[in-house]
Write an enzyme that holds these catalytic residues in place. Structure first.
Site, PDB file in Angstrom:
ATOM      1  N   GLY A 433      -1.586  -4.538  11.470  1.00  0.00           N
ATOM      2  CA  GLY A 433      -1.445  -4.995  10.085  1.00  0.00           C
ATOM      3  C   GLY A 433      -0.234  -5.855   9.845  1.00  0.00           C
ATOM      4  O   GLY A 433      -0.353  -7.014   9.473  1.00  0.00           O
ATOM      5  N   SER A 434       0.956  -5.307  10.073  1.00  0.00           N
ATOM      6  CA  SER A 434       2.139  -6.088   9.722  1.00  0.00           C
ATOM      7  C   SER A 434       2.530  -7.023  10.854  1.00  0.00           C
ATOM      8  O   SER A 434       2.343  -6.702  12.028  1.00  0.00           O
ATOM      9  CB  SER A 434       3.307  -5.157   9.385  1.00  0.00           C
ATOM     10  OG  SER A 434       3.611  -4.329  10.467  1.00  0.00           O
ATOM     11  N   ARG A 516      19.669   6.675   8.076  1.00  0.00           N
ATOM     12  CA  ARG A 516      18.547   6.099   7.351  1.00  0.00           C
ATOM     13  C   ARG A 516      18.092   7.030   6.223  1.00  0.00           C
ATOM     14  O   ARG A 516      17.801   8.193   6.441  1.00  0.00           O
ATOM     15  CB  ARG A 516      17.382   5.817   8.277  1.00  0.00           C
ATOM     16  CG  ARG A 516      16.306   5.059   7.564  1.00  0.00           C
ATOM     17  CD  ARG A 516      15.163   4.654   8.456  1.00  0.00           C
ATOM     18  NE  ARG A 516      13.960   4.605   7.653  1.00  0.00           N
ATOM     19  CZ  ARG A 516      13.649   3.601   6.840  1.00  0.00           C
ATOM     20  NH1 ARG A 516      14.433   2.562   6.739  1.00  0.00           N
ATOM     21  NH2 ARG A 516      12.543   3.635   6.124  1.00  0.00           N
ATOM     22  N   TRP A 562       4.126  11.372   1.741  1.00  0.00           N
ATOM     23  CA  TRP A 562       5.415  10.680   1.716  1.00  0.00           C
ATOM     24  C   TRP A 562       5.958  10.504   0.307  1.00  0.00           C
ATOM     25  O   TRP A 562       6.827   9.682   0.062  1.00  0.00           O
ATOM     26  CB  TRP A 562       5.310   9.338   2.471  1.00  0.00           C
ATOM     27  CG  TRP A 562       5.291   9.548   3.965  1.00  0.00           C
ATOM     28  CD1 TRP A 562       5.531  10.727   4.629  1.00  0.00           C
ATOM     29  CD2 TRP A 562       5.030   8.567   4.983  1.00  0.00           C
ATOM     30  NE1 TRP A 562       5.419  10.525   5.991  1.00  0.00           N
ATOM     31  CE2 TRP A 562       5.121   9.217   6.242  1.00  0.00           C
ATOM     32  CE3 TRP A 562       4.734   7.204   4.959  1.00  0.00           C
ATOM     33  CZ2 TRP A 562       4.920   8.559   7.461  1.00  0.00           C
ATOM     34  CZ3 TRP A 562       4.537   6.538   6.175  1.00  0.00           C
ATOM     35  CH2 TRP A 562       4.633   7.204   7.404  1.00  0.00           C
ATOM     36  N   HIS A 642      -5.631   3.933  11.033  1.00  0.00           N
ATOM     37  CA  HIS A 642      -4.576   3.876  12.046  1.00  0.00           C
ATOM     38  C   HIS A 642      -3.682   5.095  11.906  1.00  0.00           C
ATOM     39  O   HIS A 642      -3.361   5.520  10.802  1.00  0.00           O
ATOM     40  CB  HIS A 642      -3.749   2.594  11.868  1.00  0.00           C
ATOM     41  CG  HIS A 642      -2.465   2.624  12.629  1.00  0.00           C
ATOM     42  ND1 HIS A 642      -2.422   2.563  14.005  1.00  0.00           N
ATOM     43  CD2 HIS A 642      -1.179   2.749  12.225  1.00  0.00           C
ATOM     44  CE1 HIS A 642      -1.171   2.635  14.403  1.00  0.00           C
ATOM     45  NE2 HIS A 642      -0.396   2.752  13.343  1.00  0.00           N
ATOM     46  N   CYS A 644      -0.110   7.044  13.788  1.00  0.00           N
ATOM     47  CA  CYS A 644       1.009   6.749  14.685  1.00  0.00           C
ATOM     48  C   CYS A 644       1.414   7.935  15.541  1.00  0.00           C
ATOM     49  O   CYS A 644       2.573   8.268  15.577  1.00  0.00           O
ATOM     50  CB  CYS A 644       2.246   6.379  13.900  1.00  0.00           C
ATOM     51  SG  CYS A 644       2.031   5.086  12.759  1.00  0.00           S
ATOM     52  N   GLU A 666      -1.536   5.397  18.391  1.00  0.00           N
ATOM     53  CA  GLU A 666      -0.435   5.211  19.324  1.00  0.00           C
ATOM     54  C   GLU A 666      -0.760   5.927  20.622  1.00  0.00           C
ATOM     55  O   GLU A 666      -1.005   7.114  20.633  1.00  0.00           O
ATOM     56  CB  GLU A 666       0.823   5.792  18.696  1.00  0.00           C
ATOM     57  CG  GLU A 666       2.049   5.631  19.527  1.00  0.00           C
ATOM     58  CD  GLU A 666       3.253   6.251  18.830  1.00  0.00           C
ATOM     59  OE1 GLU A 666       3.502   5.938  17.655  1.00  0.00           O
ATOM     60  OE2 GLU A 666       3.927   7.059  19.463  1.00  0.00           O
ATOM     61  N   HIS A 695       7.452  -0.233  19.760  1.00  0.00           N
ATOM     62  CA  HIS A 695       8.795   0.289  19.501  1.00  0.00           C
ATOM     63  C   HIS A 695       9.767  -0.077  20.615  1.00  0.00           C
ATOM     64  O   HIS A 695      10.934   0.263  20.562  1.00  0.00           O
ATOM     65  CB  HIS A 695       8.738   1.799  19.301  1.00  0.00           C
ATOM     66  CG  HIS A 695       7.855   2.169  18.139  1.00  0.00           C
ATOM     67  ND1 HIS A 695       8.197   1.885  16.842  1.00  0.00           N
ATOM     68  CD2 HIS A 695       6.639   2.740  18.080  1.00  0.00           C
ATOM     69  CE1 HIS A 695       7.231   2.285  16.036  1.00  0.00           C
ATOM     70  NE2 HIS A 695       6.274   2.797  16.756  1.00  0.00           N
TER      71      HIS A 695
HETATM   72  N1  GLN Z   1      -0.442  -1.310   8.499  1.00  0.00           N
HETATM   73  C1  GLN Z   1       0.898  -0.800   8.693  1.00  0.00           C
HETATM   74  C2  GLN Z   1       1.691  -1.802   9.532  1.00  0.00           C
HETATM   75  O1  GLN Z   1       1.109  -2.462  10.331  1.00  0.00           O
HETATM   76  C3  GLN Z   1       0.878   0.527   9.393  1.00  0.00           C
HETATM   77  C4  GLN Z   1       2.256   1.112   9.478  1.00  0.00           C
HETATM   78  C5  GLN Z   1       2.313   2.443  10.171  1.00  0.00           C
HETATM   79  O2  GLN Z   1       1.517   2.752  11.017  1.00  0.00           O
HETATM   80  N2  GLN Z   1       3.272   3.259   9.848  1.00  0.00           N
HETATM   81  O3  GLN Z   1       2.899  -1.865   9.417  1.00  0.00           O
HETATM   82 ZN    ZN Z   2       1.637   3.081  13.206  1.00  0.00          ZN
END
Ligand code: GLN
Ligand code: ZN
Length: 758
Positions: A433-434, A516, A562, A642, A644, A666, A695
């Site tokens: 996505g990003s 953070r 969240w 998705h 993570c 992931e 990452h």
């Molecule tokens: N769509 C979001 C991005 O690509 C997903 C972020 C995530 O998995 N935390 O940043």
């Molecule tokens: Zn993710």
């Protein structure tokens, strides 16, 4: 006379002075002496805050220059070999953050909260390095000679449960080894005049095996052997210990602290078993995890009811857990609607509640009558109701039918339809996505927020950025494209700001990890959507390409997990309301010509309750909420999700139940495990196990991609397989992202050739 206490307090300072001090120290813009002085100032003001509020026993030892698990590991001599050549702060922060040469210790979620701790790695044994408790206690005592303190220490069971054990011994063997070190810490502390030690054992609220429980009993016998006059309270939180209540009270410690907010069964356990005559009890009757004011009469009644047969002078009254999870103070939140602000309690306001309740408990309700009356008035406030409640949303939620949670056709039937209408090749490629959030994007956004550039200019900038990202993806040759999310800072905040029922703070920071901090939104009322939230950007992006554009939404479970949730309705209720709003968004995207829509649920797994028995209920509503948001589409519309995390074998059934057409997950760090697990469990739907670890700074060469893709094609049926990175690219730079994606595509094309040949 009962005593008030708090189990821990935010360490970030009222205005995140913590962040400033530590980051300046890292950048070497302040001296080590100044750094220590700055931390001491925050620490002192935290103690002062307790004193001013009239808290009888002030916690000491919960403060830290990064994380308490890290402090504990260092105290117990748990330092992985790769850090042993370092000393002092270099070692400390290398373990937390890594250096050029050494990878940091892993960061893990602290139970089901949004706080992350540094995971200790046990490679060898244990030895006491420096007793931070005696040091801190002596310091606090000299600064506040007329105050009483409770020192705080993470207990051995929880410490080991949350560690990565690498020394080839079992948890139980390690418990036996660690007990003498704890004994020494306690023996030394008993040489001071410290009255109380609070041993935090939240892991006891999880699933404790019989064998483990036996070992806990032995461990506590050892560690308490030389405690002398020092009193120890075993502190539990984040759940109940009803099943092991009697065993815990029989330990050779002086008391047991309980969470009565999330540990509902604790109440019945107290009624059933009472409290041994010579023991103390800690009652966590106000919420340490959420930001709503308590309806004071309730905890007051609970306190009275629970202590009918208990000596009140052996009672501690406190929040349900450390206040680490709350923002520091409501003071200064002057942009918030008044009826909402009145209902909130951050850490300082929570301490006030504890003090008031303790007073009322000791002196009778009449002694706090003004506070009770003011509190009563809050719950009938019509202004708040007008702000928070939405009959339309409520009606819609009540009218939900089973078919609202189901796609009309099965995945098997949908797949050929989608393949045909989307025209995808085998091994379709996509991203999460990003795209990189560059310095430029951040600068322009900051200026726009300050009002320095007009809306139209900002909009144009975002449009250009989207166009750039789409073109780039075309060049690279990806199959399902994304718009890149340049307009979003945070995936939760972005949506929360566009929905009714969410509120935001100006300064409601909570520590997420290290320096953070995050500002979670507050769900304060019924959620609804007033207008489309993402259609403009997705539609624009689609206009730049003939390839399918993927719409990008944050899922209902993640939005709830969240945020600070409501306390008047369940998380499930809010999740379903959010799901309805997202369902409308999905439908609008569809109408606008977007036929692939991803609904991200990175926070689904971390919401799992501590006890496995409670998982089912959670997973049930989580899955329902996701399905409600995603199932109102045509068969030809493809739903992606998705997540993570790679450890998901134990919730695979629920992931399958989401019935997404494609799931990207992931897997690049646990490479191989996921594919094997999936094959074994006969997961039927589309799956994209990440082949590129976003990452890491590393750019994998084509050969590495080849190897991974070949491995996947050997283990997962071709028609199910997607090829993608393992998370969003927003934290990376273009100079890494472009070559990495190009290598990924080159490898895919190679593999496709070999497959077509067959
Ligand atoms: N769509 C979001 C991005 O690509 C997903 C972020 C995530 O998995 N935390 O940043
Ligand atoms: Zn993710």
């Amino acid at each position: 006379m009962a005593f008030s206490t708090s189990l821990g307090y935010p360490r970030i300072g009222k205005n995140r002075e913590f962040k400033k001090a530590i980051e300046s120290f890292w950048k070497k813009t302040i001296t080590p002496e100044q750094f220590l002085k700055d931390l001491e100032t925050i620490h002192t003001s935290n103690i002062f805050q307790h004193a001013r509020t009239g808290i009888d026993f002030i916690p000491i030892g919960d403060f830290s220059a990064y994380d308490l698990m890290l402090e504990t590991a260092l105290m117990l001599g748990v330092v992985p070999a790769r850090f042993q050549s370092l000393n002092g702060w270099d070692r400390y922060y290398a373990m937390a953050r890594g250096t050029q040469e050494t990878t940091a210790c892993e960061m893990k979620k602290w139970f089901d909260s949004n706080y992350h701790y540094i995971m200790p790695e046990i490679e060898a044994g244990f030895s006491l390095t420096q007793n931070r408790l005696t040091l801190l206690y002596t310091w606090a005592r000299s600064k506040f000679p007329d105050k009483n303190f409770r020192t705080v220490l993470i207990g051995p069971y929880t410490f080991l449960k949350l560690s990565r054990i690498k020394n080839k011994k079992t948890l139980i063997e390690n418990l036996a080894d660690i007990a003498p070190v704890y004994q020494k810490i306690i023996a030394e502390l008993s040489q001071t005049d410290c009255p109380w030690l609070q041993m935090d054992e939240p892991s006891l609220c999880g699933d404790v095996t019989q064998e483990e429980l036996k070992a806990v009993v032995q461990t506590y016998a050892t560690l308490a052997a030389q405690k002398k006059d020092l009193k120890i309270i075993l502190q539990t939180y984040f759940g109940d210990v009803a099943d092991i209540y009697e065993t815990l009270f029989a330990l050779p410690v002086d008391g047991l602290g309980l969470d009565l907010v999330r540990g509902e069964k604790n109440r019945a356990a107290i009624h059933k078993h009472g409290v041994p005559k010579d023991k103390w009890i800690g009652l966590g009757v106000v919420d340490g995890r959420n930001i709503w004011r308590s309806a004071l009469r309730e905890p007051l009644d609970i306190l009275k009811e629970l202590t009918l047969n208990i000596d009140p002078s052996r009672v501690f009254i406190h929040p349900s857990c450390s206040l680490l999870h709350l923002p520091v103070s409501l003071q200064g939140e002057d942009k918030m609607a008044a009826p909402l602000k009145k209902r909130l309690a951050f850490a300082n306001e929570r301490l006030e509640e504890v003090a008031t309740l303790t007073h009322g408990f000791n002196k009778g309700g009449a002694s706090i009558i003004a506070a009770l009356k003011a509190n009563d008035a809050l719950w009938t406030d019509k202004d708040f109701e007008g702000l928070a409640f939405n009959t339309e949303t409520q009606k819609r939620s009540l009218g939900l039918k089973p078919e609202d949670f189901k796609r009309t056709k099965s995945f098997k039937e949908r797949l050929p339809l989608q393949q045909k209408s989307l025209g995808l090749p085998i091994l379709p490629t996509t991203t999460i996505g990003s795209f990189p959030q560059t310095e430029e994007i951040r600068k322009i956004r900051a200026r726009w927020k300050k009002g320095e550039i007009p809306q139209t200019e900002y909009d144009q900038f975002i449009e250009k950025e989207i166009q750039k990202v789409v073109q780039l993806q075309e060049e690279i040759g990806l199959d399902v494209l994304v718009h890149g999310e340049p307009e979003r800072t945070d995936m939760v905040e972005y949506f929360a700001q566009k929905m009714n029922g969410f509120a935001f703070t100006q300064n409601g920071w909570v520590q997420s990890y290290g320096t953070r901090c995050i500002r979670p939104p507050i769900i304060f009322g019924d959620v609804s959507r007033t207008e489309p939230m993402t259609v403009k950007e997705s539609k624009l992006a689609q206009s730049f390409t003939k390839k399918p554009m993927k719409g990008m939404l944050t899922g209902p479970v993640t939005l709830v997990n969240w945020s600070f949730p409501r306390s008047d309705v369940s998380k499930e209720t809010s999740a379903l309301q959010i799901a309805l709003a997202l369902r409308d968004e999905v439908s609008d995207l569809e109408k606008a010509g977007i036929h692939v829509i991803q609904i991200d649920e990175p926070a689904l797994r971390e919401g799992l309750p501590l006890k496995k028995d409670d998982w089912k209920n959670y997973l049930q509503w989580a899955v329902s909420a996701f399905k409600l948001s995603s199932s109102g589409v045509a068969d030809t519309t493809q739903i992606h999700t998705h997540m993570c995390y790679s450890e998901f074998a134990d919730i695979l059934e629920s992931i399958a139940a989401l019935d997404a057409d494609a799931l990207s997950i992931e897997d690049s760090r646990s490479f191989g495990r996921l594919a094997a697990e999936l094959a074994e469990m006969h997961y039927q739907n589309g799956i994209g196990p990440g082949v590129y670890d976003v990452h890491s700074e590393k750019i994998p060469p084509e050969s590495e991609f080849m190897e991974r893709i070949k491995f996947l094609t050997a283990n997962i049926p071709l028609h199910q397989l997607w090829i993608n990175p393992d998370c969003g690219l927003k934290t990376r730079g273009y100079k890494e992202v472009v070559p990495a994606l190009k290598n990924m595509l080159a490898a895919v094309k190679e593999v496709r050739k070999t497959l077509e040949g067959k």
